[in-house]
Design a protein around this motif. Structure first.
Motif, PDB file in Angstrom:
ATOM      1  N   LYS A   1       0.698  -1.340  -0.009  1.00 30.90           N
ATOM      2  CA  LYS A   1      -0.039  -0.110   0.007  1.00 30.90           C
ATOM      3  C   LYS A   1       0.787   1.279   0.093  1.00 30.90           C
ATOM      4  CE  LYS A   1      -4.348  -1.851   1.882  1.00 30.90           C
ATOM      5  NZ  LYS A   1      -5.303  -1.676   3.124  1.00 30.90           N
ATOM      6  N   ASP A   2       2.118   1.181   0.584  1.00 27.63           N
ATOM      7  CA  ASP A   2       2.847   2.422   0.801  1.00 27.63           C
ATOM      8  C   ASP A   2       3.764   2.425  -0.450  1.00 27.63           C
ATOM      9  OD1 ASP A   2       4.391   0.174   1.516  1.00 27.63           O
ATOM     10  OD2 ASP A   2       5.111   1.231   3.371  1.00 27.63           O
ATOM     11  N   PHE A   3       3.670   1.842  -1.472  1.00 29.84           N
ATOM     12  CA  PHE A   3       4.481   1.621  -2.681  1.00 29.84           C
ATOM     13  C   PHE A   3       4.791   3.150  -3.238  1.00 29.84           C
ATOM     14  CE2 PHE A   3       5.840   0.469  -6.926  1.00 29.84           C
ATOM     15  CZ  PHE A   3       6.829  -0.294  -6.744  1.00 29.84           C
ATOM     16  N   SER A   4       6.014   3.478  -3.469  1.00 28.37           N
ATOM     17  CA  SER A   4       6.169   4.847  -3.557  1.00 28.37           C
ATOM     18  C   SER A   4       5.875   5.281  -4.948  1.00 28.37           C
ATOM     19  CB  SER A   4       7.460   5.157  -3.242  1.00 28.37           C
ATOM     20  OG  SER A   4       8.609   4.543  -3.898  1.00 28.37           O
ATOM     21  N   ALA A   5       5.869   4.433  -6.140  1.00 32.73           N
ATOM     22  CA  ALA A   5       5.566   4.673  -7.243  1.00 32.73           C
ATOM     23  C   ALA A   5       3.972   4.547  -7.592  1.00 32.73           C
ATOM     24  CB  ALA A   5       6.311   3.587  -8.317  1.00 32.73           C
ATOM     25  N   LEU A   6       3.394   5.181  -8.663  1.00 33.16           N
ATOM     26  CA  LEU A   6       1.847   5.071  -8.662  1.00 33.16           C
ATOM     27  C   LEU A   6       1.590   3.673  -8.731  1.00 33.16           C
ATOM     28  CD1 LEU A   6      -0.840   6.401  -9.222  1.00 33.16           C
ATOM     29  CD2 LEU A   6      -0.200   6.424 -11.659  1.00 33.16           C
ATOM     30  N   ASP A   7       0.612   3.315  -8.147  1.00 29.64           N
ATOM     31  CA  ASP A   7      -0.171   1.927  -8.018  1.00 29.64           C
ATOM     32  C   ASP A   7      -1.127   1.878  -9.200  1.00 29.64           C
ATOM     33  OD1 ASP A   7      -1.158  -0.546  -7.732  1.00 29.64           O
ATOM     34  OD2 ASP A   7      -1.501  -0.174  -5.649  1.00 29.64           O
ATOM     35  N   TYR A   8      -0.926   1.049 -10.263  1.00 27.82           N
ATOM     36  CA  TYR A   8      -1.867   0.966 -11.359  1.00 27.82           C
ATOM     37  C   TYR A   8      -2.979   0.003 -11.043  1.00 27.82           C
ATOM     38  CZ  TYR A   8       0.847   3.991 -14.177  1.00 27.82           C
ATOM     39  OH  TYR A   8       1.706   5.234 -14.519  1.00 27.82           O
ATOM     40  N   GLY A   9      -2.875  -0.704  -9.935  1.00 27.01           N
ATOM     41  CA  GLY A   9      -3.867  -1.672  -9.277  1.00 27.01           C
ATOM     42  C   GLY A   9      -4.429  -2.736 -10.291  1.00 27.01           C
ATOM     43  N   LEU A  10      -3.509  -3.245 -10.806  1.00 28.10           N
ATOM     44  CA  LEU A  10      -3.471  -4.588 -11.573  1.00 28.10           C
ATOM     45  C   LEU A  10      -4.432  -4.374 -12.788  1.00 28.10           C
ATOM     46  CD1 LEU A  10      -4.133  -7.092  -8.470  1.00 28.10           C
ATOM     47  CD2 LEU A  10      -1.713  -6.510  -9.802  1.00 28.10           C
ATOM     48  N   ILE A  11      -4.282  -3.090 -13.298  1.00 33.52           N
ATOM     49  CA  ILE A  11      -4.967  -2.769 -14.401  1.00 33.52           C
ATOM     50  C   ILE A  11      -4.971  -3.672 -15.749  1.00 33.52           C
ATOM     51  CG2 ILE A  11      -3.274  -1.446 -15.322  1.00 33.52           C
ATOM     52  CD1 ILE A  11      -5.684   0.538 -16.425  1.00 33.52           C
ATOM     53  N   LEU A  12      -3.597  -4.496 -15.843  1.00 36.13           N
ATOM     54  CA  LEU A  12      -3.377  -5.513 -16.880  1.00 36.13           C
ATOM     55  C   LEU A  12      -4.447  -6.715 -16.630  1.00 36.13           C
ATOM     56  CD1 LEU A  12      -1.593  -6.149 -19.322  1.00 36.13           C
ATOM     57  CD2 LEU A  12      -0.003  -7.070 -17.531  1.00 36.13           C
ATOM     58  N   ASP A  13      -4.566  -7.111 -15.445  1.00 34.60           N
ATOM     59  CA  ASP A  13      -5.726  -8.124 -15.394  1.00 34.60           C
ATOM     60  C   ASP A  13      -7.006  -7.735 -15.570  1.00 34.60           C
ATOM     61  OD1 ASP A  13      -3.341  -9.505 -14.325  1.00 34.60           O
ATOM     62  OD2 ASP A  13      -3.997  -9.543 -12.333  1.00 34.60           O
ATOM     63  N   ARG A  14      -7.262  -6.821 -15.252  1.00 36.45           N
ATOM     64  CA  ARG A  14      -8.821  -5.922 -15.407  1.00 36.45           C
ATOM     65  C   ARG A  14      -9.018  -6.012 -16.896  1.00 36.45           C
ATOM     66  NH1 ARG A  14     -10.849  -2.701 -11.161  1.00 36.45           N
ATOM     67  NH2 ARG A  14     -12.895  -1.739 -11.733  1.00 36.45           N
ATOM     68  N   ALA A  15      -7.987  -5.432 -17.722  1.00 31.73           N
ATOM     69  CA  ALA A  15      -8.264  -5.347 -19.285  1.00 31.73           C
ATOM     70  C   ALA A  15      -8.443  -6.679 -19.715  1.00 31.73           C
ATOM     71  CB  ALA A  15      -6.929  -4.264 -19.625  1.00 31.73           C
ATOM     72  N   ALA A  16      -7.359  -7.532 -19.399  1.00 32.65           N
ATOM     73  CA  ALA A  16      -7.485  -8.897 -20.034  1.00 32.65           C
ATOM     74  C   ALA A  16      -8.973  -9.734 -19.690  1.00 32.65           C
ATOM     75  CB  ALA A  16      -6.498  -9.945 -19.354  1.00 32.65           C
ATOM     76  N   ALA A  17      -9.521  -9.272 -18.632  1.00 27.79           N
ATOM     77  CA  ALA A  17     -10.808  -9.816 -18.425  1.00 27.79           C
ATOM     78  C   ALA A  17     -12.009  -9.341 -19.373  1.00 27.79           C
ATOM     79  CB  ALA A  17     -11.366  -9.446 -17.013  1.00 27.79           C
ATOM     80  N   LYS A  18     -11.671  -8.051 -19.900  1.00 26.73           N
ATOM     81  CA  LYS A  18     -12.578  -7.399 -20.933  1.00 26.73           C
ATOM     82  C   LYS A  18     -12.158  -7.818 -22.373  1.00 26.73           C
ATOM     83  CE  LYS A  18     -15.293  -5.050 -18.207  1.00 26.73           C
ATOM     84  NZ  LYS A  18     -16.721  -5.286 -18.144  1.00 26.73           N
ATOM     85  N   GLY A  19     -11.181  -8.628 -22.377  1.00 25.70           N
ATOM     86  CA  GLY A  19     -10.780  -9.006 -23.700  1.00 25.70           C
ATOM     87  C   GLY A  19      -9.852  -8.110 -24.686  1.00 25.70           C
ATOM     88  N   MET A  20      -9.236  -7.030 -23.600  1.00 26.62           N
ATOM     89  CA  MET A  20      -8.400  -6.084 -24.159  1.00 26.62           C
ATOM     90  C   MET A  20      -6.978  -6.597 -24.309  1.00 26.62           C
ATOM     91  SD  MET A  20      -9.593  -2.838 -22.042  1.00 26.62           S
ATOM     92  CE  MET A  20      -8.137  -1.890 -22.812  1.00 26.62           C
TER      93      MET A  20
ATOM     94  N   GLU B   1       9.420  16.280 -15.758  1.00 24.59           N
ATOM     95  CA  GLU B   1       8.317  15.688 -15.350  1.00 24.59           C
ATOM     96  C   GLU B   1       8.082  14.186 -15.768  1.00 24.59           C
ATOM     97  OE1 GLU B   1       3.370  16.021 -14.857  1.00 24.59           O
ATOM     98  OE2 GLU B   1       4.687  17.652 -16.195  1.00 24.59           O
ATOM     99  N   PRO B   2       8.191  13.048 -14.856  1.00 23.26           N
ATOM    100  CA  PRO B   2       8.261  11.887 -15.119  1.00 23.26           C
ATOM    101  C   PRO B   2       6.694  11.274 -15.801  1.00 23.26           C
ATOM    102  CG  PRO B   2       7.608  12.078 -12.796  1.00 23.26           C
ATOM    103  CD  PRO B   2       8.154  13.494 -13.183  1.00 23.26           C
ATOM    104  N   LEU B   3       7.002  10.269 -16.561  1.00 19.77           N
ATOM    105  CA  LEU B   3       5.894   9.730 -17.417  1.00 19.77           C
ATOM    106  C   LEU B   3       4.777   9.424 -16.470  1.00 19.77           C
ATOM    107  CD1 LEU B   3       4.996   9.405 -20.590  1.00 19.77           C
ATOM    108  CD2 LEU B   3       5.801   6.766 -20.111  1.00 19.77           C
ATOM    109  N   SER B   4       5.386   8.711 -15.486  1.00 20.62           N
ATOM    110  CA  SER B   4       4.280   7.987 -14.468  1.00 20.62           C
ATOM    111  C   SER B   4       4.893   8.667 -12.969  1.00 20.62           C
ATOM    112  CB  SER B   4       4.487   6.645 -14.422  1.00 20.62           C
ATOM    113  OG  SER B   4       3.858   5.802 -13.530  1.00 20.62           O
ATOM    114  N   PRO B   5       3.907   9.282 -12.221  1.00 27.14           N
ATOM    115  CA  PRO B   5       4.118   9.575 -11.015  1.00 27.14           C
ATOM    116  C   PRO B   5       5.011   8.596  -9.900  1.00 27.14           C
ATOM    117  CG  PRO B   5       2.016  10.328 -11.560  1.00 27.14           C
ATOM    118  CD  PRO B   5       2.472   9.275 -12.784  1.00 27.14           C
ATOM    119  N   GLY B   6       5.735   9.102  -9.269  1.00 31.49           N
ATOM    120  CA  GLY B   6       6.794   8.301  -8.535  1.00 31.49           C
ATOM    121  C   GLY B   6       7.900   7.519  -9.051  1.00 31.49           C
ATOM    122  N   SER B   7       8.059   7.828 -10.540  1.00 31.48           N
ATOM    123  CA  SER B   7       9.075   6.999 -11.256  1.00 31.48           C
ATOM    124  C   SER B   7      10.233   8.040 -11.882  1.00 31.48           C
ATOM    125  CB  SER B   7       8.599   6.091 -12.346  1.00 31.48           C
ATOM    126  OG  SER B   7       7.671   5.125 -11.831  1.00 31.48           O
ATOM    127  N   ASP B   8      10.251   9.071 -11.007  1.00 25.43           N
ATOM    128  CA  ASP B   8      11.268   9.942 -11.548  1.00 25.43           C
ATOM    129  C   ASP B   8      12.671   9.391 -11.934  1.00 25.43           C
ATOM    130  OD1 ASP B   8       9.711  10.760  -9.164  1.00 25.43           O
ATOM    131  OD2 ASP B   8      10.112  12.795  -9.778  1.00 25.43           O
TER     132      ASP B   8
END
Length: 334
Positions: free
Chosen positions: A200-219, A245-252
């Motif tokens: 939970k305290d990961f310092s880079a942006l947590d994308y919340g397993l979006i890859l799994d979520r997308a695959a479930a939609k056939g993406m 400015e980093p592409l993804s917050p927390g990934s400077d």
């Protein structure tokens, strides 16, 4: 070269894709002869997926790629991306249509397989230095999706996608809409949160397993920043990109360099070994359609292509990496 489908579409693409972005410079600033040589070598090596965008050199990447492919008589799978700015807010659908038309003109093609929204998506419209759209701007009436569907109906676009950058909840809303066929997925050994659990305290942006979520939609998913803008390469001094400015917050980039050193030590690899471990990590996730790599020369093409079909990282190696993730890389701070 091995190939994978883009989600539930019938498009089969090389699991190593040719990224035509700014970081590798090649398709934006290099001499035509160097660009043509690299593209020809990639095609000969089995790469059949090229990803470009207006934002790469303000159209230069699209122009150069289109010219070279026409000169070579090649017809690979192409994805290009449109970036909408604040002046598009009054009529987003028309701005989308116009942006796609302009991209096709630069590519000198009547149609491309994939059109992706390059603008970030956030819960509230961003009006500051970096403009962003809301999910309603994308999915609602007179929005991006309506513009993309118009271009599909005109026979100028096959499938739709978006860059998975912005705010996690907003990006999940786009996935849940089931309007898209693929997306650009930020995923690497330094921030694996799109496809791996992180604390939970990961310092880079947590994308919340979006890859799994997308695959479930056939993406499908196109792995971006697998080398963390150069931090996971043999010469990280040349990386980082041109933006502060980093592409993804927390990934400077300075912070990612520290994270990369810890990965390098944990895996006991040299620079080239680190690069190939990073690409192999991206390929390990079966939900990933392709790993996009930016090339500066033909040697880089060969190094990436060698990862296709190579063994996955071992359980022992993954255990060492997971230990770094679970500790947020030992609590690194800027």
């Amino acid at each position: 070269m091995q190939y994978r489908n883009i989600g539930n579409t019938a498009l089969k693409i090389s699991e190593i894709g040719f990224g035509c972005g700014n970081n590798a410079v090649l398709m934006v600033k290099a001499p035509y002869e160097d660009q043509s040589k690299a593209v020809r070598h990639a095609l000969d090596s089995g790469i059949n997926f090229f990803d470009t965008a207006f934002a790469y050199g303000l159209g230069k990447s699209e122009e150069n790629l289109g010219r070279i492919l026409n000169d070579l008589g090649a017809d690979p799978v192409i994805s290009t991306k449109i970036r909408l700015d604040a002046d598009a807010a009054g009529d987003i659908k028309s701005a989308t249509i116009n942006a796609v038309e302009a991209g096709l003109a630069r590519l000198k093609r009547s149609r491309v397989d994939f059109i992706q929204l390059h603008t970030r998506v956030t819960l509230e419209r961003g009006i500051g230095k970096r403009f962003s759209l809301t999910p309603k701007d994308v999915l609602g009436p007179n929005g991006v999706i309506e513009g993309l569907k118009t271009m599909r109906d005109r026979g100028k676009a096959g499938f739709f996608g978006f860059s998975g950058l912005g705010e996690t909840r907003a990006l999940h809303e786009l996935v849940d809409s089931a309007e898209f066929h693929g997306f650009q997925c930020y995923y690497n050994l330094l921030n694996p949160s799109a496809g791996q659990p992180v604390p939970k305290d990961f310092s880079a942006l947590d994308y919340g397993l979006i890859l799994d979520r997308a695959a479930a939609k056939g993406m499908g998913a196109f792995n971006i920043r697998v080398l963390a803008a150069g931090a996971l390469t043999s010469d990280p001094s040349t990386g980082g990109g041109s933006s502060t400015e980093p592409l993804s917050p927390g990934s400077d980039y300075p912070l990612d360099l520290k994270r990369a050193e810890k990965v390098k030590t944990a895996l006991g690899v040299d620079g080239k070994g680190l690069t190939q471990a990073a690409i192999r990590f991206g390929l390990m996730n079966s939900k990933m359609s392709t790993v996009l790599v930016g090339f500066s020369n033909t040697t880089h093409v060969d190094e990436a292509v060698a990862c296709s079909g190579a063994p996955a990282l071992s359980e022992e190696e993954m255990a060492k990496v997971r230990k770094l993730w679970d500790s947020d890389f030992g609590g690194l701070s800027q």
